[in-house]
Every structure is written in C-alpha cells, then in structure tokens.
Design an enzyme around this catalytic site. Structure first.
Site, PDB file in Angstrom:
ATOM      1  N   HIS A   1     -15.173  12.220   2.595  1.00 37.44           N
ATOM      2  CA  HIS A   1     -14.530  12.057   1.509  1.00 37.44           C
ATOM      3  C   HIS A   1     -15.842  11.830   0.180  1.00 37.44           C
ATOM      4  CE1 HIS A   1     -10.782  13.641   2.543  1.00 37.44           C
ATOM      5  NE2 HIS A   1     -10.736  12.826   2.209  1.00 37.44           N
TER       6      HIS A   1
ATOM      7  N   HIS B   1      -6.842  15.236  -3.487  1.00 37.12           N
ATOM      8  CA  HIS B   1      -5.990  14.469  -3.211  1.00 37.12           C
ATOM      9  C   HIS B   1      -4.818  14.100  -3.066  1.00 37.12           C
ATOM     10  CE1 HIS B   1      -5.935  12.646   1.269  1.00 37.12           C
ATOM     11  NE2 HIS B   1      -7.227  13.164   1.442  1.00 37.12           N
TER      12      HIS B   1
ATOM     13  N   GLU C   1      -5.520  20.202   0.406  1.00 36.01           N
ATOM     14  CA  GLU C   1      -6.597  19.932  -0.353  1.00 36.01           C
ATOM     15  C   GLU C   1      -7.988  21.257  -1.036  1.00 36.01           C
ATOM     16  OE1 GLU C   1      -8.267  16.349   2.185  1.00 36.01           O
ATOM     17  OE2 GLU C   1      -6.464  15.998   2.502  1.00 36.01           O
TER      18      GLU C   1
HETATM   19  C1  BGC Z   1      -8.409  13.605   5.904  1.00 36.80           C
HETATM   20  C2  BGC Z   1      -7.431  13.042   7.424  1.00 36.80           C
HETATM   21  C3  BGC Z   1      -7.284  11.354   6.189  1.00 36.80           C
HETATM   22  C4  BGC Z   1      -7.199  11.240   5.161  1.00 36.80           C
HETATM   23  C5  BGC Z   1      -7.342  10.214   3.915  1.00 36.80           C
HETATM   24  C6  BGC Z   1      -7.798  13.856   4.541  1.00 36.80           C
HETATM   25  O1  BGC Z   1      -8.245  14.496   3.893  1.00 36.80           O
HETATM   26  O2  BGC Z   1      -8.883  15.016   6.308  1.00 36.80           O
HETATM   27  O3  BGC Z   1      -8.097  12.380   7.987  1.00 36.80           O
HETATM   28  O4  BGC Z   1      -7.001  10.066   7.120  1.00 36.80           O
HETATM   29  O5  BGC Z   1      -8.063  12.203   4.057  1.00 36.80           O
HETATM   30  O6  BGC Z   1      -8.236   9.640   3.710  1.00 36.80           O
END
Ligand code: BGC
Length: 346
Positions: A107, A177, A314
């Site tokens: 991210h 998210h 997402e």
């Molecule tokens: C990821 C997960 C992660 C979560 C929070 C998601 O987009 O794919 O693996 O734990 O975000 O960071």
C-alpha cells in the site's frame, strides 16, 4: 442533500483533522475524515428502517493513527504489493519502502493514508480532497498531485473519483480500503454475507502475496463467486491459496473492459437486509476478508474487532503490475492524468 464540516480531532503535531458528512434525501450519510481521506462511516437503513454504520473502523484519532488495517483510507501511490519494493519505469529502477516483512512494499507505505488531506465542499453532495505527494516520498518518483472526490447521490451511490498527475513518469494505483460489514460490526463476522463477483479469473500468489503471473480460472475452485454464495462457504477449503492467506486476500480480474464502469460485485446480508453493489472502471479488485484482524483493536462503539468482522473490495490495478508485463499496466507519463471511478451503492 447537505454537507457539513466539523472538527474531528488534532494530530499529534497539532494539525486539525476535519469530518465532512454528506447526507442525501433518503437520510443516508457518508462521513469522511481528512486524515487519510478516510471513509469513516456509511450509514444506511436495515430492512426495518433502523440506521446502521456499515464501515468497520474507529471512533478515535489515536486508533486511526496506530492501526495497520488501512481501514477506509485512500491508498497510494501504489495500492497492494510490489515485489521487493522494486520496479522499473523505462530504464530507471526504483527501490521503494519495504514496509512488509522488510521485503515487499504494501500500500505504498504509510504516506497517502497518514497524510491530512486538504478538503473543500464542492457541491451540496460532494467533498473534494487533495494531497501533494513530493518526489521521492517512500521512494516513488514524481511530484504527484492527487484529487479524490466523494459524492453521495439520491440513488444511494457513494461515488469516489480519483485523479492524479505526476511531473515525472511514474506508477499510480489508487484505491479505498474500506472494510464493510452490512450487519454493522456489532453483529459479528461477515461469513454469512452473500457475495457475487463479476470475475471469471483471479491472480494466485506466492507466500508473500505476490502474484505468480498466472491468471487462473475460478471455475470449480473456492474462488468461484460467479454465482452468489456465502463468503464463508468455502473460506476454510483445503486450498493452498486460502490456507496461506487465512482466507481470501486475492486480486480478482474484473470481467469486461477496463476503463469502462461496470459491475464488480454484489453483496447482501440476509439478516439485516442491507445490500451493497460495487462498480469500477479498474481491471482488478482485491477481496480481503479481514483475515489478519485478531481482536487486538477496538472499533467504533467499543466493538472488539475480530477476524472476518469486515470485508474489503479494493478496486485496483493488479498487485505487482510493473513487474508483470502481461498485466494491464499502470505506468503514467509525466503530465498524463490517472483517472478512475469506483461506486459503492447501498
Ligand atoms: C492486503 C492484506 C492486508 C490488508 C491490510 C489488504 O489489501 O491484501 O494482506 O493485511 O490490506 O493492510
């Protein structure tokens, strides 16, 4: 229709965080806080007309700051993962933050999601948030100007418009998210929610959640949501991909043509009678079922957040796209505008 702006909190450095609340003519409302351009609440009626907030999140700024869940936040400059935190733009190789296991970039680090965005009301149903990402922040090339508009219509659509432009060639992948729970998190996990994904393929990953490059058909696998089924029906199946991630944490390839707004997912919760539809023009969507949420954080109204208390859809370019030439690419030339729309309709 109305939008209000109120004080939400102060960041540790004294920066003020505001809360914008958009309410439509059906009394449905969306709350956005300027820290992380976060979708903090989405309140809508259940089958008995009782209002409930379907966003799993927090009611204190401290939790918003310390949590690693990215809940409700706008994620950039590259949503999802980059293998080794490395990629090339043209002939130039970049090393960005390796904020996950000291290996992968997840991210884009904490930049976009921890920034306090500037925000203004641009309509009686819309808020515009802007952020300037300096060249080299978290290692990503380009001064990037990002604009995100949240608009809530009387058709109960929360439309999110993303726009970004860089002064250097760069990669851009933006998402929101939010973790949804149509029964509200107080009602427990989302495993009984019924999900349909308009996705015939997904991208399996290695143990670090980096796509192997394979585009695999969902047919006959636990990943087949082409017909509506409960999120929890196959989540514990004996499937290496699910075991590795403790549930769904995978990119699905959205059917139809990227660049065109189309249905991504439909979710219903029989118990509350609430439903959610997701539309997007992006090529992929990460279904994440809150696998790593472990009871260590307390959400709104004192609810202890447990595994699967929320699901995320997402919308995104596929994970690790710059290192996977066969995936739809998200490299943008200097001055070229990244533009995308995702709609969450209740
Ligand atoms: C990821 C997960 C992660 C979560 C929070 C998601 O987009 O794919 O693996 O734990 O975000 O960071």
């Amino acid at each position: 229709m109305s939008v209000t702006k109120t004080h939400y909190a102060f960041m540790p450095d004294g920066t003020e965080v505001h809360l914008f609340t958009i309410t439509n003519n059906n009394e449905i409302s969306a709350g956005i806080i300027t820290k992380g351009a976060t979708l903090n609440s989405f309140t809508c009626p259940d089958k008995n007309g009782v209002m409930g907030d379907i966003i799993m999140g927090f009611d204190s700024i401290d939790n918003h700051i310390t949590s690693g869940t990215y809940t409700g936040q706008v994620i950039g400059q590259y949503a999802n993962r980059l293998c080794g935190g490395r990629f090339k733009v043209g002939d130039t190789e970049y090393q960005v933050t390796q904020n996950e296991k000291g290996k992968t970039c997840l991210h884009g680090g904490a930049e976009y999601s921890s920034a306090v965005w500037k925000a203004i009301i641009i309509d009686d149903n819309a808020v515009e948030l802007t952020y300037h990402s300096p060249d080299g922040k978290e290692g990503f090339p380009g001064n990037v100007d990002v604009t995100v508009v949240y608009r809530l219509t009387d058709r109960n659509e929360l439309e999110i418009n993303y726009k970004a432009v860089s002064d250097k060639d760069t990669i851009i992948n933006l998402t929101n998210h939010a973790y949804f729970n149509l029964g509200t998190p107080a009602a427990g996990d989302v495993l009984d929610h019924e999900l349909q994904l308009f996705c015939d393929y997904f991208t399996p990953t290695d143990a670090d959640s980096i796509p192997t490059g394979e585009i695999r058909s969902v047919k006959g696998t636990a990943f087949d949501f082409t017909e509506t089924k409960k999120i929890g029906r196959d989540i514990a199946a004996d499937d290496e991909q699910l075991i590795m991630c403790r549930g769904y944490d995978h990119n699905f390839c959205v059917n139809g043509e990227a660049g065109k707004l189309r249905l991504v997912a439909k979710v219903t919760d029989e118990k509350s009678g609430r439903k959610l539809e997701v539309m997007s023009d992006l090529p992929g969507v990460q279904l994440y079922t809150g696998n790593f949420i472990d009871g260590s954080e307390t959400g709104k109204d004192g609810v202890v957040l447990q595994q699967h208390y929320g699901f995320c859809l997402e919308t995104q370019y596929y994970p690790d796209t710059p290192n996977q030439p066969s995936f739809p690419q998200c490299t943008f030339k200097a001055g070229e505008v990244f533009k995308s729309t995702t709609i969450f309709k209740v």
